[in-house]
Design a protein around this motif. Structure first.
Motif, PDB file in Angstrom:
ATOM      1  N   VAL A  94     -62.046   4.108  20.108  1.00 55.50           N
ATOM      2  CA  VAL A  94     -61.051   4.441  21.117  1.00 55.50           C
ATOM      3  C   VAL A  94     -60.020   3.328  21.089  1.00 55.50           C
ATOM      4  CG1 VAL A  94     -60.635   4.816  23.563  1.00 55.50           C
ATOM      5  CG2 VAL A  94     -62.749   5.628  22.523  1.00 55.50           C
ATOM      6  N   GLY A  95     -58.799   3.713  20.900  1.00 57.09           N
ATOM      7  CA  GLY A  95     -57.752   2.706  20.800  1.00 57.09           C
ATOM      8  C   GLY A  95     -56.490   3.138  21.513  1.00 57.09           C
ATOM      9  N   ALA A  96     -55.438   2.443  21.229  1.00 62.12           N
ATOM     10  CA  ALA A  96     -54.153   2.704  21.877  1.00 62.12           C
ATOM     11  C   ALA A  96     -53.648   4.112  21.581  1.00 62.12           C
ATOM     12  CB  ALA A  96     -53.122   1.678  21.412  1.00 62.12           C
ATOM     13  N   ASP A  97     -53.980   4.645  20.418  1.00 61.93           N
ATOM     14  CA  ASP A  97     -53.532   5.986  20.043  1.00 61.93           C
ATOM     15  C   ASP A  97     -54.147   7.058  20.940  1.00 61.93           C
ATOM     16  OD1 ASP A  97     -52.126   4.816  18.041  1.00 61.93           O
ATOM     17  OD2 ASP A  97     -53.520   5.369  16.442  1.00 61.93           O
ATOM     18  N   ASP A  98     -55.275   6.742  21.569  1.00 60.11           N
ATOM     19  CA  ASP A  98     -55.973   7.711  22.407  1.00 60.11           C
ATOM     20  C   ASP A  98     -55.487   7.703  23.853  1.00 60.11           C
ATOM     21  OD1 ASP A  98     -57.587   8.460  20.260  1.00 60.11           O
ATOM     22  OD2 ASP A  98     -58.991   6.832  20.663  1.00 60.11           O
ATOM     23  N   ALA A  99     -54.548   6.861  24.181  1.00 60.86           N
ATOM     24  CA  ALA A  99     -54.083   6.755  25.563  1.00 60.86           C
ATOM     25  C   ALA A  99     -53.498   8.078  26.061  1.00 60.86           C
ATOM     26  CB  ALA A  99     -53.042   5.642  25.692  1.00 60.86           C
ATOM     27  N   LEU A 106     -54.175  12.945  29.415  1.00 64.36           N
ATOM     28  CA  LEU A 106     -54.269  14.401  29.577  1.00 64.36           C
ATOM     29  C   LEU A 106     -55.607  14.811  30.183  1.00 64.36           C
ATOM     30  CD1 LEU A 106     -52.668  15.701  26.259  1.00 64.36           C
ATOM     31  CD2 LEU A 106     -51.757  15.958  28.572  1.00 64.36           C
ATOM     32  N   LEU A 107     -56.680  14.191  29.729  1.00 69.15           N
ATOM     33  CA  LEU A 107     -57.999  14.493  30.280  1.00 69.15           C
ATOM     34  C   LEU A 107     -58.096  14.115  31.752  1.00 69.15           C
ATOM     35  CD1 LEU A 107     -60.297  13.411  27.324  1.00 69.15           C
ATOM     36  CD2 LEU A 107     -59.878  15.731  28.150  1.00 69.15           C
ATOM     37  N   THR A 108     -57.548  12.976  32.109  1.00 69.27           N
ATOM     38  CA  THR A 108     -57.549  12.545  33.506  1.00 69.27           C
ATOM     39  C   THR A 108     -56.755  13.511  34.369  1.00 69.27           C
ATOM     40  OG1 THR A 108     -57.797  10.227  32.870  1.00 69.27           O
ATOM     41  CG2 THR A 108     -56.920  10.660  35.071  1.00 69.27           C
ATOM     42  N   ALA A 109     -55.600  13.935  33.879  1.00 72.98           N
ATOM     43  CA  ALA A 109     -54.788  14.894  34.626  1.00 72.98           C
ATOM     44  C   ALA A 109     -55.517  16.225  34.789  1.00 72.98           C
ATOM     45  CB  ALA A 109     -53.443  15.105  33.924  1.00 72.98           C
ATOM     46  N   ALA A 110     -56.202  16.673  33.746  1.00 73.16           N
ATOM     47  CA  ALA A 110     -56.957  17.934  33.817  1.00 73.16           C
ATOM     48  C   ALA A 110     -58.094  17.828  34.830  1.00 73.16           C
ATOM     49  CB  ALA A 110     -57.497  18.300  32.438  1.00 73.16           C
ATOM     50  N   ARG A 111     -58.772  16.688  34.840  1.00 70.95           N
ATOM     51  CA  ARG A 111     -59.854  16.482  35.817  1.00 70.95           C
ATOM     52  C   ARG A 111     -59.322  16.502  37.246  1.00 70.95           C
ATOM     53  NH1 ARG A 111     -61.487  12.157  32.052  1.00 70.95           N
ATOM     54  NH2 ARG A 111     -63.145  13.015  30.762  1.00 70.95           N
ATOM     55  N   MET A 112     -58.204  15.850  37.451  1.00 72.49           N
ATOM     56  CA  MET A 112     -57.617  15.811  38.796  1.00 72.49           C
ATOM     57  C   MET A 112     -57.184  17.201  39.244  1.00 72.49           C
ATOM     58  SD  MET A 112     -58.053  12.839  39.896  1.00 72.49           S
ATOM     59  CE  MET A 112     -57.143  12.990  41.402  1.00 72.49           C
ATOM     60  N   GLU A 113     -56.622  17.976  38.330  1.00 79.24           N
ATOM     61  CA  GLU A 113     -56.204  19.340  38.655  1.00 79.24           C
ATOM     62  C   GLU A 113     -57.423  20.197  39.020  1.00 79.24           C
ATOM     63  OE1 GLU A 113     -53.703  22.361  39.537  1.00 79.24           O
ATOM     64  OE2 GLU A 113     -53.144  20.305  39.057  1.00 79.24           O
TER      65      GLU A 113
END
Length: 79
Positions: free
Chosen positions: A13-18, A23-30
């Protein structure tokens, strides 16, 4: 004779995965917002039923217990 096809991979997991993590965090919040909306609507429906039906405290508590069992059963079906 057992055949094994085991391939081990390490995921970095690196900077490219930010962007993906964002997107995953936003989907979880939604999803959480959606579940909160559904729960609020259910509670409102129960409140109306209790009020219009003139339920006493014991009856209202029993109604809430029944609803809790329904919610637990629905959650178990999801998993």
């Amino acid at each position: 004779m057992k055949l094994r096809n085991i391939e081990k991979r390490k995921t970095q997991v690196g900077a490219d995965d930010a962007g993906l993590n964002s997107l995953l965090t936003a989907a979880r919040m939604e999803e959480r917002r959606g579940r909160a909306d559904v729960m609020a609507a259910r509670l409102e429906k129960l409140a109306v039923f209790i009020t219009q039906g003139g339920l006493n405290g014991t009856e209202a508590a029993e109604l809430l217990r029944v609803e809790a069992v329904i919610i637990v059963n629905e959650a178990q079906e999801i998993h």
